[in-house]
Design a protein around this motif. Structure first.
Motif, short mmCIF file in Angstrom:
data_model
loop_
_atom_site.label_atom_id
_atom_site.label_comp_id
_atom_site.label_asym_id
_atom_site.label_seq_id
_atom_site.Cartn_x
_atom_site.Cartn_y
_atom_site.Cartn_z
N LEU A 36 0.84 -1.19 0.00
CA LEU A 36 0.00 0.00 0.00
C LEU A 36 0.88 1.25 0.00
O LEU A 36 2.04 1.18 0.41
CB LEU A 36 -0.88 0.02 1.27
CG LEU A 36 -1.61 -1.28 1.59
CD1 LEU A 36 -2.22 -1.20 2.99
CD2 LEU A 36 -2.70 -1.55 0.55
N ALA A 37 0.32 2.37 -0.41
CA ALA A 37 1.11 3.61 -0.39
C ALA A 37 0.18 4.82 -0.38
O ALA A 37 -0.93 4.76 -0.93
CB ALA A 37 2.01 3.69 -1.62
N ASN A 38 0.66 5.90 0.22
CA ASN A 38 -0.02 7.18 0.04
C ASN A 38 0.48 7.78 -1.27
O ASN A 38 1.68 7.86 -1.50
CB ASN A 38 0.26 8.13 1.21
CG ASN A 38 -0.50 9.43 1.04
OD1 ASN A 38 -0.24 10.19 0.13
ND2 ASN A 38 -1.47 9.66 1.90
N ALA A 39 -0.46 8.20 -2.12
CA ALA A 39 -0.08 8.65 -3.46
C ALA A 39 -0.58 10.07 -3.76
O ALA A 39 -0.70 10.45 -4.92
CB ALA A 39 -0.59 7.67 -4.51
N GLU A 40 -0.83 10.87 -2.73
CA GLU A 40 -1.42 12.20 -2.98
C GLU A 40 -0.47 13.15 -3.71
O GLU A 40 -0.91 14.17 -4.21
CB GLU A 40 -1.89 12.84 -1.67
CG GLU A 40 -0.74 13.23 -0.77
CD GLU A 40 -0.95 14.53 0.01
OE1 GLU A 40 -2.03 15.09 -0.04
OE2 GLU A 40 0.01 14.96 0.65
N ASN A 41 0.84 12.82 -3.73
CA ASN A 41 1.81 13.70 -4.41
C ASN A 41 2.46 13.02 -5.62
O ASN A 41 3.51 13.48 -6.09
CB ASN A 41 2.94 14.11 -3.45
CG ASN A 41 2.44 14.72 -2.18
OD1 ASN A 41 2.46 14.07 -1.13
ND2 ASN A 41 1.98 15.94 -2.23
N ALA A 42 1.86 11.94 -6.10
CA ALA A 42 2.55 11.11 -7.10
C ALA A 42 2.71 11.80 -8.46
O ALA A 42 3.60 11.46 -9.23
CB ALA A 42 1.83 9.78 -7.26
N GLY A 47 -1.13 15.92 -6.16
CA GLY A 47 -2.23 15.21 -6.77
C GLY A 47 -1.82 13.88 -7.38
O GLY A 47 -0.65 13.50 -7.38
N LEU A 48 -2.83 13.20 -7.90
CA LEU A 48 -2.64 11.88 -8.50
C LEU A 48 -3.44 11.86 -9.80
O LEU A 48 -4.65 12.03 -9.79
CB LEU A 48 -3.16 10.80 -7.53
CG LEU A 48 -3.16 9.35 -8.03
CD1 LEU A 48 -1.74 8.83 -8.22
CD2 LEU A 48 -3.92 8.45 -7.06
N SER A 49 -2.74 11.65 -10.92
CA SER A 49 -3.44 11.54 -12.20
C SER A 49 -3.82 10.07 -12.43
O SER A 49 -3.26 9.18 -11.79
CB SER A 49 -2.54 12.02 -13.35
OG SER A 49 -1.48 11.11 -13.53
N GLN A 50 -4.74 9.86 -13.36
CA GLN A 50 -5.13 8.48 -13.69
C GLN A 50 -3.92 7.68 -14.17
O GLN A 50 -3.73 6.53 -13.77
CB GLN A 50 -6.16 8.49 -14.82
CG GLN A 50 -7.54 8.85 -14.36
CD GLN A 50 -8.60 8.34 -15.33
OE1 GLN A 50 -8.49 7.25 -15.86
NE2 GLN A 50 -9.62 9.13 -15.55
#
Ligand code: FE2
Ligand code: FE2
Length: 264
Positions: A36-42, A47-50
């Motif tokens: 699992l991972a936090n991806a709010e800055n990916a 943000g996180l794009s598709q």
């Protein structure tokens, strides 16, 4: 035993590259059942794009959590509604796209409830109470027959995160803090079997101010005027935690992970 990996905020393409290069090796070496991972800055650090979400799933992540930057890309909204592998903080006022919790399954058939809340202290005070939101998440996950429950508390203040951990100990398997991008040295197991860390850290460029280029940040603190921040490069680390859960869903062991990656 079920072994679960959780990575701190994946930041920009450098964080995604770190996942690409490191994740399969960690899963094999540590015999991880769920990643699992936090991806709010990916995506670009905010943000996180598709595309980034699909990329991270491709690299082997099984579930992604969010935070205050999750809503940056409105194109993600339909995916948040339809893809059960993505959660966002549950305590945003309704209506809100996406879901605040989900249930994932390990290859061995262990059901893992994954929730997400955001703190209010020094953050967005318009949100619902994260404590009561966790009560609701646990009640709903409880009805699904999940063996293990995990919540990502995306918050600024360690006091809010630590109080939440005591509030949930005995009812939750793990509470992982995210958002500050600085890994804390307080990984621990609470008396009733809750694995906890105030912040899992950041998977991304550490020669930075929490991921962003230092110059714009220094300028902001000197002048009070915010300019557009740019993601930094260099000193890339993959950071997170690995937790071992017993059959009752209680955590028995937590260890931090901090891996220096080659420069990309
Ligand atoms: Fe973040
Ligand atoms: Fe955040």
């Amino acid at each position: 035993m079920t072994k679960i990996l959780f990575l701190g905020d994946i930041f920009s393409k450098f964080g995604r590259l770190a996942v690409k290069r490191q994740l399969a090796g960690i899963i094999a070496r540590e015999e991880i059942d769920l990643s699992l991972a936090n991806a709010e800055n990916a995506s670009g650090g905010k943000g996180l794009s598709q595309d980034s979400a699909l990329e991270l799933f491709d690299y082997g992540l099984d579930g992604l959590t969010g935070g205050n930057h999750t809503f940056q890309y409105s194109e993600l909204e339909p995916m948040m509604d339809n893809d059960g592998r993505i959660v966002r903080p549950a305590n945003y006022p309704t209506p809100c796209p996406g879901r605040g919790w989900t249930v994932l399954e390990t290859p061995g058939g262990v059901k893992v409830g994954l929730g997400n809340v955001q703190g209010r202290l020094f953050m967005n005070s318009n949100l619902d109470c994260p404590f009561k939101s966790c009560d609701r998440i646990l009640e709903e996950i409880g009805k699904t027959g999940a063996n293990i429950s995990i919540i990502d508390v995306h918050a600024e203040a360690t006091s809010e995160k630590k109080a939440l951990a005591w509030y949930l100990d005995g009812r939750l398997g793990a509470l992982f803090g995210t958002h500050t991008h600085v890994q804390t040295s307080d990984a621990q197991i609470f008396p009733e079997g809750l694995a906890y860390i105030s912040d899992a850290g950041m998977t991304g460029p550490h020669r930075s101010v929490i991921g962003m280029n230092k110059d714009e940040s220094i300028s902001f603190f000197l002048t009070g005027r915010a300019k557009r921040y740019k993601p930094a490069k260099g000193d890339i680390f993959l950071e997170g935690v690995i937790v071992n859960f017993n059959q009752k869903g209680r955590a028995e062991e937590i260890k931090t992970l901090k891996i220096k990656c080659e420069e990309y």
